[in-house]
Every structure is written in C-alpha cells, then in structure tokens.
Design a protein around this motif. Structure first.
Motif, PDB file in Angstrom:
ATOM      1  N   GLN A  48      85.093  38.164  44.658  1.00  0.00           N
ATOM      2  CA  GLN A  48      84.259  37.047  44.261  1.00  0.00           C
ATOM      3  C   GLN A  48      84.743  36.368  43.005  1.00  0.00           C
ATOM      4  O   GLN A  48      85.257  37.013  42.108  1.00  0.00           O
ATOM      5  N   SER A  50      82.369  34.134  41.191  1.00  0.00           N
ATOM      6  CA  SER A  50      81.133  33.420  40.896  1.00  0.00           C
ATOM      7  C   SER A  50      80.331  34.228  39.890  1.00  0.00           C
ATOM      8  O   SER A  50      80.601  35.395  39.645  1.00  0.00           O
ATOM      9  N   ASN A  56      75.379  37.594  46.416  1.00  0.00           N
ATOM     10  CA  ASN A  56      75.983  36.736  47.436  1.00  0.00           C
ATOM     11  C   ASN A  56      76.834  37.551  48.399  1.00  0.00           C
ATOM     12  O   ASN A  56      76.798  37.331  49.609  1.00  0.00           O
ATOM     13  N   ALA A  57      77.626  38.477  47.863  1.00  0.00           N
ATOM     14  CA  ALA A  57      78.477  39.315  48.711  1.00  0.00           C
ATOM     15  C   ALA A  57      77.622  40.137  49.661  1.00  0.00           C
ATOM     16  O   ALA A  57      77.937  40.253  50.848  1.00  0.00           O
ATOM     17  N   THR A  81      87.159  36.561  50.736  1.00  0.00           N
ATOM     18  CA  THR A  81      87.087  36.099  49.356  1.00  0.00           C
ATOM     19  C   THR A  81      85.939  35.107  49.310  1.00  0.00           C
ATOM     20  O   THR A  81      85.695  34.376  50.272  1.00  0.00           O
ATOM     21  N   LEU A  82      85.226  35.081  48.206  1.00  0.00           N
ATOM     22  CA  LEU A  82      84.042  34.242  48.099  1.00  0.00           C
ATOM     23  C   LEU A  82      83.987  33.598  46.726  1.00  0.00           C
ATOM     24  O   LEU A  82      84.156  34.274  45.715  1.00  0.00           O
ATOM     25  N   SER A  83      83.783  32.295  46.700  1.00  0.00           N
ATOM     26  CA  SER A  83      83.565  31.617  45.429  1.00  0.00           C
ATOM     27  C   SER A  83      82.444  30.595  45.600  1.00  0.00           C
ATOM     28  O   SER A  83      82.314  29.984  46.667  1.00  0.00           O
TER      29      SER A  83
END
Length: 178
Positions: A48, A50, A56-57, A81-83
């Motif tokens: 992440q 953020s 969120n994950a 992957t998370l943003s």
C-alpha cells in the motif's frame, strides 16, 4: 402480439448460435475462467501507498475473496498493490472544501504457483466521493463509506478482468527443441 413473439424468438435463437459459433464460454460454466478460478486463488496482502492503514487492504481482500473464494492452497496467487489519494472537488467562496473524491489504483498480477508464470496482470483505477458539509461524525462516516465503496469497485473490476483475460491454459510439457 403473436407477430412480435416470432421475430424476437428467431433473433434470440440466431444470437445464441452466433455466440456459440464464436467460441463464447460462460464464465461460471464448467471450463470457464470463473469456474476454474473459484477457490483456487490465494490473495496476498496488498502493498500500500496510502495513509489509511490496513483497513483498505482488508476490505479489498475480503471483497476479492467474496468473488473468487478462499484459496489458501490454490493453484494461483494474486499479488496486489494499492494506492489511494483524496482530492478536494467542491470549494466554496470562503475556500472551504465541501466535497472530496477518493481515487484508487490497484495493480494486480495473477501467478500460476506451479511454474511462476503470470497469467494475468494489469492496473485498475476508480473513484468515489463524499460530502464534507455535515458534522464531523457525518463527514468521517461518509469518508469511511467512500473508501469501502472504492475497494468494492476495484474488486469488481479486478475480478472482471481476471475472468475475461486470464490465460489459464496449462503450460506445455513438450520437450524443448535442440
């Protein structure tokens, strides 16, 4: 009324024949990607970028597991992957922001565990919004709900892409040419 039924029936029959002739396979039918992936995908915790921490994950993985099933020992691994970022959208004359948009980007890579081959990959982007005109509690609840909706949208997009584009054919076992 009977005159309308016959052309519609003919059209439906012709459409089904065309879909069959082009190799169309329903996603959740035996042999479809949805059927092949369900319960066979281990979903790794996303990397992440953020400020929201792990919530969120958690929501993204939960929503993906709802769609793909839990596959701890499955044949595939989904790396993520998370943003996310927040942008002000509506600004008053007094320079106060009354509406925010949350933009999320989720990269994914579906790997076959047996040989490490990437069978699908890509990036999905979506956004949601919330209002900041109420009390602090209303604004925080709206923000939290917007993040959860964003993760649901990203999970839907990733799942749809996996169903549509993943090449789940087994690797060739033929000996290499010398």
């Amino acid at each position: 009324m009977l005159l309308l039924k016959k052309p519609l029936l003919s059209l439906a029959l012709a459409a089904s024949l065309v879909a069959t002739a082009c190799g169309f396979t329903p996603v959740h039918a035996p042999g479809g990607n949805g059927h092949a992936l369900y319960g066979q995908v281990y979903i790794a915790t996303p990397e992440q970028t953020s400020s929201r921490g792990d919530s969120n994950a958690y929501v993204l993985v939960r929503d993906l597991e709802d769609r793909l099933g839990r596959g701890g020992n499955g044949a595939y691994q989904l790396d993520l992957t998370l943003s996310t970022r927040i942008e002000g959208q509506a600004i008053t004359a007094g320079n106060e922001i009354t509406r925010y948009s949350i933009i999320g980007d989720a990269g994914y890579s579906l790997l076959r565990r047996s040989d490490g081959a990437v069978v699908a990959s890509g990036t999905e982007t979506a956004f949601t919004g919330y209002s900041a005109t109420g009390t602090t509690v209303e604004t925080l609840a709206g923000e939290s709900d917007a993040f959860e909706r964003l993760m649901r949208i990203l999970a839907d997009q990733i799942t749809a892409k996996l169903y549509a584009t993943a090449d789940l054919s087994t690797p060739s076992t033929a000996a290499p040419a010398e």
